[in-house]
Motif scaffolding. Structure first.
Motif, PDB file in Angstrom:
ATOM      1  N   LEU A 185     -18.394  15.877  26.264  1.00 47.36           N
ATOM      2  CA  LEU A 185     -18.824  15.636  24.892  1.00 47.36           C
ATOM      3  C   LEU A 185     -18.238  16.719  24.006  1.00 47.36           C
ATOM      4  CD1 LEU A 185     -22.625  14.872  25.497  1.00 47.36           C
ATOM      5  CD2 LEU A 185     -20.761  13.216  25.226  1.00 47.36           C
ATOM      6  N   LYS A 186     -17.700  16.326  22.841  1.00 45.24           N
ATOM      7  CA  LYS A 186     -17.081  17.277  21.922  1.00 45.24           C
ATOM      8  C   LYS A 186     -17.696  17.152  20.531  1.00 45.24           C
ATOM      9  CE  LYS A 186     -12.520  16.925  24.121  1.00 45.24           C
ATOM     10  NZ  LYS A 186     -11.108  16.528  23.923  1.00 45.24           N
ATOM     11  N   HIS A 187     -17.740  18.287  19.854  1.00 47.80           N
ATOM     12  CA  HIS A 187     -18.179  18.302  18.460  1.00 47.80           C
ATOM     13  C   HIS A 187     -17.211  19.154  17.657  1.00 47.80           C
ATOM     14  CE1 HIS A 187     -20.727  18.214  14.928  1.00 47.80           C
ATOM     15  NE2 HIS A 187     -20.664  19.532  14.867  1.00 47.80           N
ATOM     16  N   ARG A 188     -16.652  18.587  16.592  1.00 42.72           N
ATOM     17  CA  ARG A 188     -15.790  19.317  15.677  1.00 42.72           C
ATOM     18  C   ARG A 188     -16.649  19.772  14.502  1.00 42.72           C
ATOM     19  NH1 ARG A 188     -10.194  15.725  15.439  1.00 42.72           N
ATOM     20  NH2 ARG A 188      -9.846  15.636  17.693  1.00 42.72           N
ATOM     21  N   PHE A 189     -16.821  21.065  14.381  1.00 37.60           N
ATOM     22  CA  PHE A 189     -17.836  21.602  13.487  1.00 37.60           C
ATOM     23  C   PHE A 189     -17.533  21.351  12.017  1.00 37.60           C
ATOM     24  CE2 PHE A 189     -18.550  23.912  17.418  1.00 37.60           C
ATOM     25  CZ  PHE A 189     -19.938  23.935  17.490  1.00 37.60           C
ATOM     26  N   TYR A 190     -16.327  21.632  11.576  1.00 36.44           N
ATOM     27  CA  TYR A 190     -16.036  21.502  10.149  1.00 36.44           C
ATOM     28  C   TYR A 190     -15.860  20.055   9.726  1.00 36.44           C
ATOM     29  CZ  TYR A 190     -15.436  26.533  10.221  1.00 36.44           C
ATOM     30  OH  TYR A 190     -15.657  27.873  10.358  1.00 36.44           O
ATOM     31  N   GLU A 191     -15.367  19.209  10.638  1.00 34.23           N
ATOM     32  CA  GLU A 191     -15.199  17.793  10.313  1.00 34.23           C
ATOM     33  C   GLU A 191     -16.480  16.993  10.546  1.00 34.23           C
ATOM     34  OE1 GLU A 191     -13.330  19.579  12.396  1.00 34.23           O
ATOM     35  OE2 GLU A 191     -11.257  18.902  12.440  1.00 34.23           O
ATOM     36  N   ASN A 200      -7.084  31.633   2.475  1.00 37.30           N
ATOM     37  CA  ASN A 200      -6.829  30.561   1.515  1.00 37.30           C
ATOM     38  C   ASN A 200      -7.969  29.552   1.463  1.00 37.30           C
ATOM     39  OD1 ASN A 200      -4.366  31.589   0.775  1.00 37.30           O
ATOM     40  ND2 ASN A 200      -3.204  30.376   2.238  1.00 37.30           N
ATOM     41  N   GLY A 201      -9.053  29.846   2.167  1.00 32.83           N
ATOM     42  CA  GLY A 201     -10.226  28.991   2.100  1.00 32.83           C
ATOM     43  C   GLY A 201     -10.227  27.826   3.059  1.00 32.83           C
ATOM     44  N   SER A 202      -9.315  27.827   4.033  1.00 34.78           N
ATOM     45  CA  SER A 202      -9.258  26.754   5.023  1.00 34.78           C
ATOM     46  C   SER A 202      -9.812  27.236   6.350  1.00 34.78           C
ATOM     47  CB  SER A 202      -7.819  26.260   5.187  1.00 34.78           C
ATOM     48  OG  SER A 202      -7.326  25.757   3.964  1.00 34.78           O
ATOM     49  N   ASN A 203      -9.987  26.297   7.275  1.00 35.09           N
ATOM     50  CA  ASN A 203     -10.588  26.618   8.560  1.00 35.09           C
ATOM     51  C   ASN A 203      -9.755  26.062   9.706  1.00 35.09           C
ATOM     52  OD1 ASN A 203     -13.301  27.735   7.631  1.00 35.09           O
ATOM     53  ND2 ASN A 203     -13.298  25.726   6.658  1.00 35.09           N
ATOM     54  N   LEU A 204      -9.853  26.731  10.841  1.00 35.79           N
ATOM     55  CA  LEU A 204      -9.263  26.211  12.060  1.00 35.79           C
ATOM     56  C   LEU A 204     -10.148  25.087  12.609  1.00 35.79           C
ATOM     57  CD1 LEU A 204      -8.176  29.481  13.895  1.00 35.79           C
ATOM     58  CD2 LEU A 204      -6.690  27.802  12.827  1.00 35.79           C
ATOM     59  N   PRO A 205      -9.599  24.197  13.426  1.00 39.40           N
ATOM     60  CA  PRO A 205     -10.397  23.095  13.986  1.00 39.40           C
ATOM     61  C   PRO A 205     -11.294  23.577  15.133  1.00 39.40           C
ATOM     62  CG  PRO A 205      -8.156  22.964  14.801  1.00 39.40           C
ATOM     63  CD  PRO A 205      -8.161  24.070  13.783  1.00 39.40           C
ATOM     64  N   THR A 206     -12.424  24.181  14.789  1.00 36.51           N
ATOM     65  CA  THR A 206     -13.351  24.710  15.797  1.00 36.51           C
ATOM     66  C   THR A 206     -14.033  23.571  16.544  1.00 36.51           C
ATOM     67  OG1 THR A 206     -13.740  26.634  14.399  1.00 36.51           O
ATOM     68  CG2 THR A 206     -15.315  26.234  16.185  1.00 36.51           C
ATOM     69  N   ILE A 207     -14.015  23.671  17.880  1.00 39.98           N
ATOM     70  CA  ILE A 207     -14.513  22.594  18.731  1.00 39.98           C
ATOM     71  C   ILE A 207     -15.498  23.169  19.750  1.00 39.98           C
ATOM     72  CG2 ILE A 207     -13.901  20.823  20.425  1.00 39.98           C
ATOM     73  CD1 ILE A 207     -11.115  20.752  19.175  1.00 39.98           C
ATOM     74  N   GLY A 208     -16.626  22.506  19.917  1.00 47.24           N
ATOM     75  CA  GLY A 208     -17.560  22.807  20.995  1.00 47.24           C
ATOM     76  C   GLY A 208     -17.515  21.684  22.019  1.00 47.24           C
ATOM     77  N   LYS A 249     -10.233  18.051   7.268  1.00 46.01           N
ATOM     78  CA  LYS A 249     -10.945  19.178   6.686  1.00 46.01           C
ATOM     79  C   LYS A 249     -10.525  20.511   7.286  1.00 46.01           C
ATOM     80  CE  LYS A 249     -15.044  16.495   5.415  1.00 46.01           C
ATOM     81  NZ  LYS A 249     -16.505  16.378   5.507  1.00 46.01           N
ATOM     82  N   THR A 250      -9.566  20.504   8.185  1.00 46.30           N
ATOM     83  CA  THR A 250      -9.061  21.733   8.772  1.00 46.30           C
ATOM     84  C   THR A 250      -7.548  21.677   8.835  1.00 46.30           C
ATOM     85  OG1 THR A 250      -9.144  20.876  11.040  1.00 46.30           O
ATOM     86  CG2 THR A 250     -11.124  21.981  10.210  1.00 46.30           C
ATOM     87  N   GLY A 251      -6.940  22.823   9.101  1.00 50.13           N
ATOM     88  CA  GLY A 251      -5.510  22.898   9.316  1.00 50.13           C
ATOM     89  C   GLY A 251      -5.209  23.203  10.767  1.00 50.13           C
ATOM     90  N   PHE A 252      -3.930  23.454  11.056  1.00 51.73           N
ATOM     91  CA  PHE A 252      -3.478  23.708  12.420  1.00 51.73           C
ATOM     92  C   PHE A 252      -3.986  22.624  13.368  1.00 51.73           C
ATOM     93  CE2 PHE A 252      -3.484  28.110  10.668  1.00 51.73           C
ATOM     94  CZ  PHE A 252      -2.123  28.361  10.802  1.00 51.73           C
ATOM     95  N   GLY A 253      -3.849  21.361  12.933  1.00 50.33           N
ATOM     96  CA  GLY A 253      -4.401  20.258  13.715  1.00 50.33           C
ATOM     97  C   GLY A 253      -3.765  20.076  15.066  1.00 50.33           C
TER      98      GLY A 253
END
Length: 300
Positions: A227-233, A195-203, A20-24
């Protein structure tokens, strides 16, 4: 042709970005020691080695240092990371470059011989700064420019990382505890965002515990967790690591829960005063090639 390119993008994102994100490639670990510890680096104060995981890590830098990391990744992927950190009176600063390339991708519009080859290239240029204050609470900020080129298509974006860490000691128990938190790849907009895509934002939120049962010159034990959370995925994962440090030599092992295509990892490190070398072995599932990561640190 367009369908083939979109398929390659989709496969790549499913492998290392959740689909669900780019620049993986921004999800790939950059330091062999941290990778061998379950990639749990948000609470490890490793100078400019750890700024990728938590920008406040550069506050622990006491001498200028240069870091180089190389690893193979999945099928024909080559990953390279380098950083340079400088301690100053008011601020500690760092610069880094991360690149990920896949070459010789065949162009096919139909079954049979390929019609040519192309490459996929990703780059990230980053600048990190942390106030050099006499406090156990540290703060850091990273600004990064991210660029991707696949065949003739190009995308770019600008993002930020922010991080906090707090260190305290329990002298009677010979323990040093560091807690850390970070938000990585906060998207501020670019051609990619438009272009409507998102970076892989991580907390990320974690802690590390250092235990020196025989004093600072003896064996050191480290346990770290994150502990990690990927917001968009909407994906959660956790990493845990254990290290035994004998001074000039250390052994590391870690485990990742919820990580895609990999779980357990191993590694070792050699510390020769001004030079450190670390290695991490990460086995993959689904018949993907195993990953080998090498990191060398030069302290100036």
């Amino acid at each position: 042709m367009l369908k083939i390119l979109m398929t390659l993008l989709l496969i790549g994102n499913l492998i290392y970005a959740g689909g669900k994100t780019g620049f993986g490639f921004l999800n790939i670990g950059v330091d062999a020691r941290i990778i061998s510890l379950g990639d749990a680096g948000v609470a490890l104060q490793n100078g400019n080695q750890g700024t990728y995981y938590n920008p406040s890590s550069i506050s622990s830098l006491t001498k200028p240092a240069i870091v180089f990391t190389y690893k193979n990744w999945m099928v024909d992927g080559k990953f390279f990371h380098t950083s340079f950190g400088i301690p100053w009176k008011l601020f500690n600063i760092g610069f880094s470059l991360t690149s990920f390339t896949i070459s010789n991708i065949e162009i096919r519009n139909k079954p049979g011989n390929s019609e040519g080859k192309f490459s996929s290239r990703d780059f990230a240029f980053a600048f990190t700064i942390s106030p050099n204050v006499k406090s156990d609470l540290k703060f850091g900020l990273t600004t990064k420019y991210v660029f991707e080129k696949i065949f003739v298509d190009e995308f770019w974006d600008i993002a930020f990382d922010i991080g906090l860490s707090y260190k305290y000691k329990i002298e009677d128990l010979k323990l040093e505890i560091i807690t850390g938190a970070s938000l990585r790849n906060l998207d501020v907009g670019g051609v990619f965002k438009q272009n409507g895509s998102n970076l892989p934002t991580i907390g990320a939120l974690g802690a590390s515990i250092f235990y020196t049962p025989f004093g600072s010159d003896g064996v050191k034990l480290l346990f770290c967790g994150e502990l990690k959370h990927r917001f968009y995925e909407h994906l959660n994962s956790a990493g845990f690591g254990l290290s035994v440090d004998f001074g000039t030599f250390s052994l590391n092992s870690g485990y990742e829960l919820g990580a895609q295509s990999k779980s357990i990892g191993f590694g070792f490190g050699v510390n020769l005063n001004r030079i450190s070398l670390n290695y991490a072995f990460s086995p993959f599932e689904f018949d993907f090639p195993n990953s080998h990561t090498f990191t060398i640190v030069f302290r100036l």
